[in-house]
Design an enzyme around this catalytic site. Structure first.
Site, PDB file in Angstrom:
ATOM      1  N   PHE A  67       0.776  -1.357   0.251  1.00 31.08           N
ATOM      2  CA  PHE A  67       0.236   0.106   0.335  1.00 31.08           C
ATOM      3  C   PHE A  67       0.644   1.274   0.066  1.00 31.08           C
ATOM      4  CE2 PHE A  67      -2.547  -3.471   1.891  1.00 31.08           C
ATOM      5  CZ  PHE A  67      -3.730  -3.115   0.697  1.00 31.08           C
ATOM      6  N   GLY A  86      -2.046  18.750  -4.322  1.00 29.08           N
ATOM      7  CA  GLY A  86      -0.918  20.563  -4.687  1.00 29.08           C
ATOM      8  C   GLY A  86      -0.385  20.868  -3.683  1.00 29.08           C
ATOM      9  N   SER A  87      -1.285  21.105  -2.620  1.00 28.70           N
ATOM     10  CA  SER A  87      -0.217  22.044  -1.395  1.00 28.70           C
ATOM     11  C   SER A  87       0.814  21.447  -1.090  1.00 28.70           C
ATOM     12  CB  SER A  87      -1.296  22.278  -0.202  1.00 28.70           C
ATOM     13  OG  SER A  87      -2.092  22.309  -0.759  1.00 28.70           O
ATOM     14  N   TRP A 139      -5.096  30.437  -4.229  1.00 35.04           N
ATOM     15  CA  TRP A 139      -5.430  29.474  -3.631  1.00 35.04           C
ATOM     16  C   TRP A 139      -4.552  30.078  -2.137  1.00 35.04           C
ATOM     17  CZ3 TRP A 139      -9.502  27.978  -1.675  1.00 35.04           C
ATOM     18  CH2 TRP A 139      -9.751  26.956  -0.932  1.00 35.04           C
ATOM     19  N   GLU A 166      -4.644  24.877 -10.528  1.00 36.17           N
ATOM     20  CA  GLU A 166      -6.058  24.528 -11.663  1.00 36.17           C
ATOM     21  C   GLU A 166      -6.254  24.052 -13.104  1.00 36.17           C
ATOM     22  OE1 GLU A 166      -8.011  28.380  -9.868  1.00 36.17           O
ATOM     23  OE2 GLU A 166      -7.250  27.766  -8.664  1.00 36.17           O
ATOM     24  N   HIS A 215     -10.555  18.045  -9.183  1.00 34.34           N
ATOM     25  CA  HIS A 215      -9.839  18.789 -10.806  1.00 34.34           C
ATOM     26  C   HIS A 215      -9.520  18.102 -11.356  1.00 34.34           C
ATOM     27  CE1 HIS A 215      -7.235  21.720  -8.000  1.00 34.34           C
ATOM     28  NE2 HIS A 215      -7.935  21.273  -7.477  1.00 34.34           N
ATOM     29  N   ARG A 254      17.359   6.969   0.427  1.00 32.13           N
ATOM     30  CA  ARG A 254      17.198   6.274   0.179  1.00 32.13           C
ATOM     31  C   ARG A 254      16.520   5.820  -1.564  1.00 32.13           C
ATOM     32  NH1 ARG A 254      13.124   2.442   3.562  1.00 32.13           N
ATOM     33  NH2 ARG A 254      14.312   3.303   5.336  1.00 32.13           N
ATOM     34  N   GLU A 287     -24.622  24.870  -7.294  1.00 32.86           N
ATOM     35  CA  GLU A 287     -23.472  25.248  -6.318  1.00 32.86           C
ATOM     36  C   GLU A 287     -22.613  26.002  -6.900  1.00 32.86           C
ATOM     37  OE1 GLU A 287     -21.176  22.189  -3.207  1.00 32.86           O
ATOM     38  OE2 GLU A 287     -21.764  21.512  -5.541  1.00 32.86           O
TER      39      GLU A 287
HETATM   40  C1  PLP Z   1      -4.533  27.467  -7.372  1.00 31.51           C
HETATM   41  C2  PLP Z   1      -3.836  26.391  -6.045  1.00 31.51           C
HETATM   42  N1  PLP Z   1      -2.606  26.187  -5.529  1.00 31.51           N
HETATM   43  C3  PLP Z   1      -2.787  25.089  -4.564  1.00 31.51           C
HETATM   44  C4  PLP Z   1      -3.987  23.929  -4.262  1.00 31.51           C
HETATM   45  C5  PLP Z   1      -3.397  23.046  -3.515  1.00 31.51           C
HETATM   46  O1  PLP Z   1      -4.217  21.855  -4.140  1.00 31.51           O
HETATM   47  P1  PLP Z   1      -4.314  20.633  -3.448  1.00 31.51           P
HETATM   48  O2  PLP Z   1      -5.990  21.286  -2.833  1.00 31.51           O
HETATM   49  O3  PLP Z   1      -4.647  19.115  -3.534  1.00 31.51           O
HETATM   50  O4  PLP Z   1      -3.658  20.569  -1.738  1.00 31.51           O
HETATM   51  C6  PLP Z   1      -4.756  24.903  -5.334  1.00 31.51           C
HETATM   52  C7  PLP Z   1      -6.245  24.050  -4.544  1.00 31.51           C
HETATM   53  O5  PLP Z   1      -7.696  23.752  -5.190  1.00 31.51           O
HETATM   54  C8  PLP Z   1      -5.100  25.853  -5.936  1.00 31.51           C
HETATM   55  O6  PLP Z   1      -6.393  26.286  -6.290  1.00 31.51           O
END
Ligand code: PLP
Length: 390
Positions: free
Chosen positions: A29, A57-58, A91, A165, A191, A222, A332
């Site tokens: 996993f 994404g963050s 974001w 995005e 997304h 590693r 929405e």
């Molecule tokens: C411009 C932008 N950057 C970063 C992110 C973060 O992505 P995640 O939600 O996968 O952490 C988003 C989230 O939608 C976003 O719109």
């Protein structure tokens, strides 16, 4: 409110469930061969040399930023106190890693119609202090990279891309996310592709790639190749190399299931994007001259994350009213990303400067919203939108 026109829906079918089952059956996993294969295919699809998958994404933004603090390449090495230009609308996690690494962010206004950088404000904001520019392609829309490169000229300014995005968008036939030294993507549920949670960084720079392989997993050696740009040559003593820590990293690894899902989803990406573009053609045709709101102006080929609606000035209709009309017929809706981000209380914790007035960011903060786009036909939603009466 009954949701008839949601922001996001699934693009999974039996193939994704089979992929999950494949991982369950393997009884493996944690990150392994599925993730590795997905990274290979992702890089190939977008025309990049390397891709590193992470758990969001963050996290991709965090890893991208961190890597620049540990490169040995002086040309691209960032240090605390360096200035990075950022757009006022994005974001939250576009901005947080930058301040966490001690960069000073200079907020620049956006264009009211494209929702990306206001190019004359950007031109004005670039100085000898500027070390980097964070490019954010908002809601699927590419930036004008030709113009931005022109503005930079011969200066040593790094381009970083938060393309979370805008997977699948193109500018002059090149995928967004591949214009900067690194670019990030998100595969969160709403997304273009979904691994439920997930993110990817792409780069052509081998050293940054190796740094990210280490920083993604505890900062150890590693996952590095025997010959690598972080330590040179690894020893062949597996015991010694199993807990050898060389960079201050994290644990940002995705699950093996995320890799398996990514492999299925990337096969569908061309049709997922095509469906979104078909909807955009219809909405542009039917609503381009809507008396109450205007749509986002496309640069290059957008991948149309969603459809921004911004109230036209002097219409005497409040956003609250527009939202309640939209809710009434089952839409929405959300604000346009985080609006003018500098209006958020968290700014007290973010070292920054504001370049000029953020008038357009403020305007969309008060007068903008977006509705969902999908990979399938949304004619009914577009017709319902066209029929709203004020
Ligand atoms: C411009 C932008 N950057 C970063 C992110 C973060 O992505 P995640 O939600 O996968 O952490 C988003 C989230 O939608 C976003 O719109």
């Amino acid at each position: 409110m009954t949701i008839k026109f949601p922001l996001a829906t699934t693009s999974w079918d039996q193939n994704e469930y089979d992929a999950l089952q494949r991982v369950i059956t393997s009884n493996m996993f944690s990150m392994g061969s599925e993730v590795k294969e997905f990274e290979k295919q992702f890089a190939k699809y977008f025309g990049s040399k390397y891709a590193v998958m992470v758990n969001s994404g963050s996290s991709a933004n965090l890893l991208m930023t961190g890597a620049l603090f540990y490169t040995k390449n002086e040309k691209i090495h960032l240090r605390p106190g360096d200035e990075i230009i950022v757009p006022a609308v994005s974001w939250s996690t576009t901005y947080y890693p930058l301040s966490q690494y001690g960069l000073v962010q200079k907020f620049v206004d956006i264009d009211l119609y494209t929702l990306n950088y206001d190019l004359s404000a950007l031109e004005d904001a670039i100085t000898d202090q500027t070390r980097a520019i964070m490019i954010v392609n908002l809601l699927g829309n590419p930036n004008n990279f030709e113009k931005i490169k022109e503005l930079i000229g011969t200066r040593n300014i790094l381009l970083l891309e938060d393309n979370c995005e805008s997977m699948g968008a193109k500018f002059q036939n090149k995928y967004t996310g591949t214009f900067g030294i690194m670019g990030t993507f998100s595969s969160f549920f709403s997304h273009h592709i979904s691994t439920m949670e997930g993110g990817i960084v792409v780069t052509d720079d081998e050293e940054l790639y190796h740094i990210m392989l280490s920083m993604r997993s505890h900062g150890w050696t590693r996952n590095l190749p025997i010959e690598n740009k972080v330590t040179g040559i690894k020893s062949d003593d597996a015991f010694e190399e199993s807990f050898n820590f060389v960079l201050p990293g994290y644990n940002l690894r995705p699950l093996e299931m995320s890799g398996a899902l990514g492999l299925e989803q990337i096969k569908k990406l061309p049709t997922l994007i095509e469906g979104r573009r078909d909807n955009a053609k219809i909405i542009q045709k039917k609503l381009r001259n809507h008396p109450i709101f205007f749509l986002q102006e496309e640069i290059g080929e957008s991948s149309w994350f969603g459809f921004a609606l911004v109230l036209r000035p002097n219409k005497n209709i409040s956003r609250k009213r527009l939202i309640s009309e939209l809710n009434l017929i089952g839409f929405e809706v959300r604000p346009i990303v985080a609006g003018n981000f500098t209006n958020n209380p968290v700014m007290a914790h973010i070292p920054h400067r504001v370049h000029g007035k953020l008038e357009n960011a403020d305007y969309i903060d008060k007068n903008g919203l977006f509705i969902g786009n999908h990979h399938y036909k949304i004619d009914e939603a577009i017709d319902a939108l066209a029929q709203i009466q004020f």
